[in-house]
Scaffold this motif. Structure first.
Motif, PDB file in Angstrom:
ATOM      1  N   VAL A  82      73.778  -3.588  32.785  1.00  0.00           N
ATOM      2  CA  VAL A  82      72.816  -3.383  31.709  1.00  0.00           C
ATOM      3  C   VAL A  82      72.863  -1.932  31.214  1.00  0.00           C
ATOM      4  O   VAL A  82      72.774  -1.662  30.026  1.00  0.00           O
ATOM      5  CB  VAL A  82      71.395  -3.741  32.202  1.00  0.00           C
ATOM      6  CG1 VAL A  82      70.363  -3.359  31.153  1.00  0.00           C
ATOM      7  CG2 VAL A  82      71.317  -5.217  32.514  1.00  0.00           C
ATOM      8  N   ILE A  83      73.033  -0.994  32.151  1.00  0.00           N
ATOM      9  CA  ILE A  83      73.078   0.416  31.748  1.00  0.00           C
ATOM     10  C   ILE A  83      74.377   0.700  31.002  1.00  0.00           C
ATOM     11  O   ILE A  83      74.396   1.397  29.994  1.00  0.00           O
ATOM     12  CB  ILE A  83      72.996   1.341  32.990  1.00  0.00           C
ATOM     13  CG1 ILE A  83      71.651   1.206  33.688  1.00  0.00           C
ATOM     14  CG2 ILE A  83      73.237   2.799  32.597  1.00  0.00           C
ATOM     15  CD1 ILE A  83      71.586   1.939  35.020  1.00  0.00           C
ATOM     16  N   ASN A  84      75.479   0.146  31.490  1.00  0.00           N
ATOM     17  CA  ASN A  84      76.784   0.601  31.028  1.00  0.00           C
ATOM     18  C   ASN A  84      77.320  -0.090  29.790  1.00  0.00           C
ATOM     19  O   ASN A  84      78.011   0.546  29.000  1.00  0.00           O
ATOM     20  CB  ASN A  84      77.807   0.506  32.162  1.00  0.00           C
ATOM     21  CG  ASN A  84      77.683   1.677  33.100  1.00  0.00           C
ATOM     22  OD1 ASN A  84      78.126   2.765  32.792  1.00  0.00           O
ATOM     23  ND2 ASN A  84      77.018   1.468  34.218  1.00  0.00           N
ATOM     24  N   LEU A  85      77.040  -1.369  29.618  1.00  0.00           N
ATOM     25  CA  LEU A  85      77.601  -2.032  28.439  1.00  0.00           C
ATOM     26  C   LEU A  85      77.151  -1.357  27.142  1.00  0.00           C
ATOM     27  O   LEU A  85      77.982  -1.066  26.281  1.00  0.00           O
ATOM     28  CB  LEU A  85      77.253  -3.523  28.451  1.00  0.00           C
ATOM     29  CG  LEU A  85      78.116  -4.385  29.388  1.00  0.00           C
ATOM     30  CD1 LEU A  85      77.780  -5.854  29.247  1.00  0.00           C
ATOM     31  CD2 LEU A  85      79.599  -4.158  29.138  1.00  0.00           C
ATOM     32  N   PRO A  86      75.858  -1.048  26.997  1.00  0.00           N
ATOM     33  CA  PRO A  86      75.463  -0.373  25.750  1.00  0.00           C
ATOM     34  C   PRO A  86      76.061   1.024  25.630  1.00  0.00           C
ATOM     35  O   PRO A  86      76.283   1.513  24.521  1.00  0.00           O
ATOM     36  CB  PRO A  86      73.936  -0.276  25.851  1.00  0.00           C
ATOM     37  CG  PRO A  86      73.533  -1.193  26.931  1.00  0.00           C
ATOM     38  CD  PRO A  86      74.693  -1.326  27.859  1.00  0.00           C
ATOM     39  N   LEU A  87      76.338   1.667  26.770  1.00  0.00           N
ATOM     40  CA  LEU A  87      76.865   3.036  26.723  1.00  0.00           C
ATOM     41  C   LEU A  87      78.296   3.081  26.206  1.00  0.00           C
ATOM     42  O   LEU A  87      78.753   4.116  25.725  1.00  0.00           O
ATOM     43  CB  LEU A  87      76.810   3.672  28.116  1.00  0.00           C
ATOM     44  CG  LEU A  87      75.469   4.254  28.550  1.00  0.00           C
ATOM     45  CD1 LEU A  87      75.576   4.821  29.947  1.00  0.00           C
ATOM     46  CD2 LEU A  87      75.028   5.336  27.586  1.00  0.00           C
ATOM     47  N   ILE A  88      79.004   1.942  26.322  1.00  0.00           N
ATOM     48  CA  ILE A  88      80.415   1.956  25.921  1.00  0.00           C
ATOM     49  C   ILE A  88      80.566   2.462  24.490  1.00  0.00           C
ATOM     50  O   ILE A  88      81.420   3.301  24.201  1.00  0.00           O
ATOM     51  CB  ILE A  88      81.034   0.547  26.066  1.00  0.00           C
ATOM     52  CG1 ILE A  88      81.110   0.185  27.543  1.00  0.00           C
ATOM     53  CG2 ILE A  88      82.426   0.506  25.450  1.00  0.00           C
ATOM     54  CD1 ILE A  88      81.641  -1.196  27.805  1.00  0.00           C
ATOM     55  N   GLY A  89      79.677   1.990  23.612  1.00  0.00           N
ATOM     56  CA  GLY A  89      79.731   2.420  22.216  1.00  0.00           C
ATOM     57  C   GLY A  89      79.655   3.934  22.114  1.00  0.00           C
ATOM     58  O   GLY A  89      80.419   4.574  21.388  1.00  0.00           O
ATOM     59  N   LEU A  90      78.745   4.502  22.893  1.00  0.00           N
ATOM     60  CA  LEU A  90      78.554   5.949  22.872  1.00  0.00           C
ATOM     61  C   LEU A  90      79.817   6.671  23.365  1.00  0.00           C
ATOM     62  O   LEU A  90      80.301   7.610  22.735  1.00  0.00           O
ATOM     63  CB  LEU A  90      77.362   6.313  23.754  1.00  0.00           C
ATOM     64  CG  LEU A  90      77.079   7.794  23.911  1.00  0.00           C
ATOM     65  CD1 LEU A  90      76.408   8.321  22.662  1.00  0.00           C
ATOM     66  CD2 LEU A  90      76.215   8.054  25.134  1.00  0.00           C
TER      67      LEU A  90
END
Lengths: 513, 321, 227
Positions: free
Chosen positions: A385-393
């Protein structure tokens, strides 16, 4: 059935509500352990992403904070930092080619290549998904098989560890995609570097040139950051390199269905290998990613793709890495024996809480034991949950022009290295290794086999010396032990399989250049 | 992205400007000459946390590991004697090391101010349950009947487990082969799995597997039986009178500390060890607590240094023959 | 004027693979160093292996690979070696050698906390770096072609960081590192770099010192501020 009731105990411990007084609102029952798990994963991801800062420095600094916590919560948080850091480390390896831990060296090889091709999103995505799958499976393995697996692990004596690590060296040969003789030379150079420092048996200093800071050997982070990370910066600044990492559009943020299909089996195989090696109390987890990578390369229809951005080369090792990180809790929980430095800190954290790590933890503190295991599953979900959205960043970060990106990498790395031992000299040594690594690259050598040789060198030498002490100097005695002999046979088979085609190919290769 | 970076940076700067007042007084750092997580480190952290409350200053634990504790000890020997740098020393760093390493770079008595001996714990002679000898005498006879056949595990040169075995071999006149590991923790699984038949292991580490029946305890190395392993006889009871050794932990500062400073710290440590909660916790982990005066500690270290020097000399003579 | 096609010519030369020859020589160099360093160590027996056995065996293996690569350089064609790739390494090695020689001549004792040789090295390095920076303004294409620009400024920045982090703190050493190493890229814009250096430093101080609580000094002005 027993597993279910045990996991029930675990979930009860993790979800346990604690009445917390919040100023202005009053007393609210909150699942404190879930928050601690989340905090651990978040901090872990952060330190994993920051080059050089390892979980050891951070956990050491956080130990005093855990004094005030209840033991289960404290350990859940520390465990979260550990596997969160393993996870975050692969992000840096993929994005900027800096492996923070021995286990992410492999990820850097194909992962960074993918990033250069504008496929960073796919690489990060498959790393996250593969790790999540591996974490879930490994948690189940721990819950169901911890005790029988421990008994198996105890069959490993010095001879077996020696043979296992020799097998690991053979993997390093497979790892290379250039000339075989150069890869092997790098392995030997890595082995030689690992002998620098104080001899375990006699306390004599070796190959230190009388230079006191070398008395304790070369720090892995210093070497890896130098010959991988900094050398990569120097290479990118070189005369005719294309410097902007992402010259192509950003591309997908998640792996495509085709890539997922390609990765499915490597993830399963990686999980299996990683979980198995992680159980060994002699730090077997370190071999997991290497073993997985060589296996995938051997099984692949076109092994030539490896080293040039093959997604299997990220999926398998990343799964192995995470599975191994989880199962390395087994020796800690069932024997009280820490397989690596981070686990040693866990032992310390338990002791400070008044809990003696060892076989009785399971019976005397079932809440803690099963709570910790269950929290790993919860933690893996959180990491996803933490990392999937961070990929974009992260992927957008690569858009920063390289002229600004590399000073940033250098600043973060230097602070990271400094923080390991609070030693400015470590920073200078990293610069030295950067020059060495840069020259080696320019001479056609690859740094990955060197690092693997370095990591395994100490283990190989020490275990060989122990094994020979036990057999009174008889090499045959080392071969007489069945597990040891089997491992060496596998090593030999893999080596032959690696060398034969290379011998045949070598003539064509030179002309192809 | 860029704006966010700047914003975060500015926030950090504000914090940085706001924080300094709190750090006006330099904290006390307790140097641990070993990596974090080990027994010495744990002891330092438990006592250090109480010391911070007692003195009302910040206490940091500094791990300066390397060269079997020599790097951290050298660091403390050279520090300013203002009571801001202390070391939690062990018999390895301050009694055994001078005997083993001629170029140590520090003198445990001349370069340090002893403050207090806080704790000790015995070692336990443990064997794999499948190993035939069940008592110390049986073990000695077993080894004597098989010259150069028996090996045992140690935590490496200079470690308590190594010295206890050297003492044992010297007294029982046996010559088994020592297989060194980097510390007790990696050696323990080898005895648990039966790869190596026996080792000396510190009581806090050995107690759990002995209780669980995974290991057999033959004897403890202290003069009296260990409080957490009351069923295991001492070496003297097992027919080796005069065999006594323990792992000990004490606080030192650099040489030249003012007497009233030493007294203040000594009082703090002694009071901490008397607190019911702290002492119950430490005893539960297998430590025996003392809390001596500075002079008593100095005398004790002196006798320890002589004892190990004599043993190392005697052992070297045996190896020569 | 004769027509010179590059490929066939190189395969008739005595050294057909200069890169492998250089690689082999470097390995032999490493092996030689290790051989000297391990000279005083005991070899022991297979039963009780001495500390010198494994290093010596590894050194021999390394030397064997070095010889193999040198030999292969004569037999098969390969890549050329460009001096520009190694100019910086050679320059820095020369500086180290000069500093070591000067250090042994100077009287003992530390200079600003450094051994004399290290002090001389830093001094020499700074002089060379400033000289190059001046050249950079005048004849930047030469600097780029020589291959010195990247390594010299990157390493220079790192050394500056190491020298200041303990005595002045991150708020000084961070921007110093970013600014000096920033000069390593040919397309650097100074104004942009300054803003970025400050932002990155503040961000890292916040992260390392306040979020992760690592004991890194942020700013030290002797007698006035200790953060």
């Amino acid at each position: 059935m027993e597993i279910l009731s045990n996991l029930g105990t675990g979930f009860a411990a993790v979800l346990h509500l604690v009445d917390v007084a919040i100023p202005g609102i009053g007393v609210v029952p909150l699942p404190v352990n879930i928050f601690l798990c989340f905090t651990g994963c978040l901090v872990g991801t952060l330190i994993g992403v920051l080059p050089g800062v390892g979980p050891i420095a951070t956990i050491t600094m956080l130990l005093p904070i855990t004094f005030g916590l209840e033991p289960t919560g404290a350990l859940i948080m520390l465990a979260g930092i550990y596997y969160g850091a393993q996870y975050g480390g692969s992000t840096t390896a993929i994005l900027v080619n800096i492996p923070g831990e021995a286990t992410s060296v492999v990820t850097a090889i194909d992962g960074h290549e993918m990033a250069k091709q504008g496929r960073a999103g796919s690489a990060l995505g498959i790393a996250a998904l593969g790790s999540f799958f591996a974490g879930c499976v490994a948690t189940l393995v721990i819950a169901a098989l911890a005790l029988p697996l421990t008994r198996m692990a105890l069959m490993f004596g010095p001879a077996e560890y020696f043979s296992l690590m020799v097998m690991g060296l053979v993997f390093a040969v497979v790892l290379a995609h250039g000339a075989l003789s150069k890869a092997m030379a790098m392995i030997f150079l890595g082995l030689l570097l690992s002998t620098v420092g104080t001899d375990l048996e006699t306390g004599e200093e070796r190959l230190t040139f009388g230079f006191p800071p070398l008395a304790d050997g070369i720090d892995f982070a210093v070497l890896a950051m130098g010959i991988f990370g900094f050398a990569e910066v120097l290479r990118n600044l070189g005369i005719d390199e294309k410097r902007d990492l992402v010259s192509k559009p950003i591309g997908r943020l998640l792996p495509s269905p085709a890539e997922l299909r390609q990765s499915a089996m490597p993830v399963v195989r990686g999980t299996f290998i990683g979980a198995l090696l992680g159980i060994l109390p002699g730090n077997g987890a370190v071999l997991g990613p290497f073993a997985s990578y060589s296996m995938e390369k051997k099984l692949a229809r076109q092994p030539g793709r490896f080293g040039r951005g093959a997604i299997e080369g990220v999926a398998g090792p990343e799964s192995a890495n995470n599975a191994g990180a989880q199962t390395s809790f087994i020796p800690l929980l069932t024997l009280g024996v820490p397989p690596n430095a981070v686990m040693a800190l866990m032992v310390g954290a338990m002791t400070i809480q008044g809990i003696i790590p060892g076989p009785q933890v399971m019976t005397r503190n079932p809440d803690l034991f099963w709570g910790m295991i269950t929290s790993m599953w919860v933690g893996n979900l959180m990491l996803l949950v933490i990392n999937l959205p961070l990929i974009g960043l992260w992927v957008r970060l690569l858009r920063v022009p390289y002229r600004l990106l590399f000073p940033t990498i250098l600043v973060f790395s230097c602070i990271g290295i400094y923080s390991i031992n609070n030693s400015p000299l470590d920073v200078v040594m990293t610069a030295g290794f950067a020059l060495v690594g840069y020259s080696l690259i320019k001479l056609g050598f690859e740094p990955a086999p060197l690092l693997l040789g370095f990591v395994l060198g100490k283990l190989i030498e020490d275990n060989l010396r122990r094994a020979l002490l036990m057999t009174r100097g008889s090499l045959i005695g080392v071969l007489e032990r069945p597990i040891s002999a089997a491992l060496l046979l596998i090593a030999l088979a893999v080596l032959v399989a690696a060398i034969l085609p290379a011998l045949r190919k070598s003539r064509d290769r030179v002309f192809a250049e | 992205m860029f704006l966010r970076t700047v914003a975060a940076g500015l926030a950090a700067l504000t914090l940085a400007i706001a924080a300094p007042a709190a750090r006006a007084e330099q904290p006390i750092s307790i140097v641990v000459a070993y990596a974090a997580g080990g027994t010495t480190d744990t002891l330092a952290r438990i006592i250090g946390a109480r010391l911070a409350d007692k003195l009302g200053t910040q206490v940091i634990i500094e791990n300066k590991a390397g060269a079997t504790g020599q790097i951290g000890s050298r660091y403390v020997a050279k520090a300013a004697p203002d009571g801001r740098t202390l070391q939690i020393a062990t018999q390895t760093t301050h009694a055994v090391a001078p005997a083993l390493y001629p170029n140590l770079g520090y003198d445990p008595l001349k370069d340090f101010t002893p403050i207090s001996l806080v704790a000790w714990s015995p070692l336990v002679l443990i064997t794999n349950p499948a190993f035939p000898p069940k008592t110390v005498q049986e073990l000695i006879a077993y080894i004597k009947a098989r010259p150069k056949e028996v090996s045992f595990a140690t935590g490496g040169r200079g470690d308590g487990s190594f010295m206890a075995a050297m003492f044992f071999n010297n007294m029982a006149k046996i010559n088994p082969v020592a297989v060194p590991f980097p510390g007790e923790a990696p050696a323990l699984p080898q005895v648990l799995g039966g790869q190596l038949p026996y080792m000396f292991c510190s009581a806090p580490t050995a107690a759990a597997p002995v209780d669980a029946g995974q290991l057999r305890g033959l004897a403890v190395t202290s003069k009296v039986r260990a409080s957490n392993l009351p069923n295991i006889p001492t070496m003297a009871e097992s027919g080796l009178p005069g065999y006594e050794m323990v792992n000990w932990w004490g606080f030192f500062g650099p040489a030249g500390m003012a007497p009233d400073l030493v007294q203040k710290l000594n009082t703090a440590f002694v009071e901490i060890l008397k607190e019911p909660e702290t002492s119950a916790k430490l005893k539960g982990l297998g430590y025996e607590l003392t809390g001596t005066s500075s002079d008593e500690f100095k005398k004790y270290v002196g006798t320890e240094i002589e004892k190990w020097a004599a043993l190392v000399k005697a052992e070297a003579a045996v190896q020569q023959q | 004027m004769t027509h010179r096609p590059p490929r066939p010519r190189s395969s008739r030369a005595a050294v057909r693979d200069p890169q492998n020859l250089a690689a082999g020589l470097v390995l032999l160099g490493f092996a030689g160093l290790a051989w000297i360093a391990s000279a005083g160590l005991e070899m022991g027996t297979l039963f009780v292996m001495g500390p010198g056995l494994v290093p010596r065996v590894l050194t021999l293996c390394l030397a064997a690979f070095g010889l193999f690569l040198c030999a292969s350089a004569v037999v098969q064609d390969g890549m050329p070696v460009r001096l520009a790739d190694f100019s910086a390494v050679l320059l820095i090695a020369a500086l180290i050698a000069a500093a070591a020689a000067a250090g042994s001549l100077l009287p003992g004792g530390a200079v600003i906390g450094l051994p004399p040789a290290a002090f001389v090295f830093c001094l020499l390095y700074l002089v060379v770096m400033v000289a190059l920076a001046v050249l950079c303004v005048r004849r930047s294409t030469w600097l780029d072609r020589s291959g010195l620009r990247g390594p010299v400024f990157v390493i220079g920045g790192v050394i500056a960081f190491a020298l200041t982090v303990r005595s002045a703190g991150l708020l000084v050493s961070g921007p110093l590192l970013a600014l000096i190493s920033g000069a390593a890229a040919p397309d650097t814009r100074f104004g942009e770099l300054v803003v970025f250096a400050i932002a990155v430093t503040l961000l890292s101080v916040g992260l390392f010192k306040y979020v992760l609580q690592l004991p890194v000094p942020a700013l030290i002005i002797p007698g006035i501020v200790y953060l």
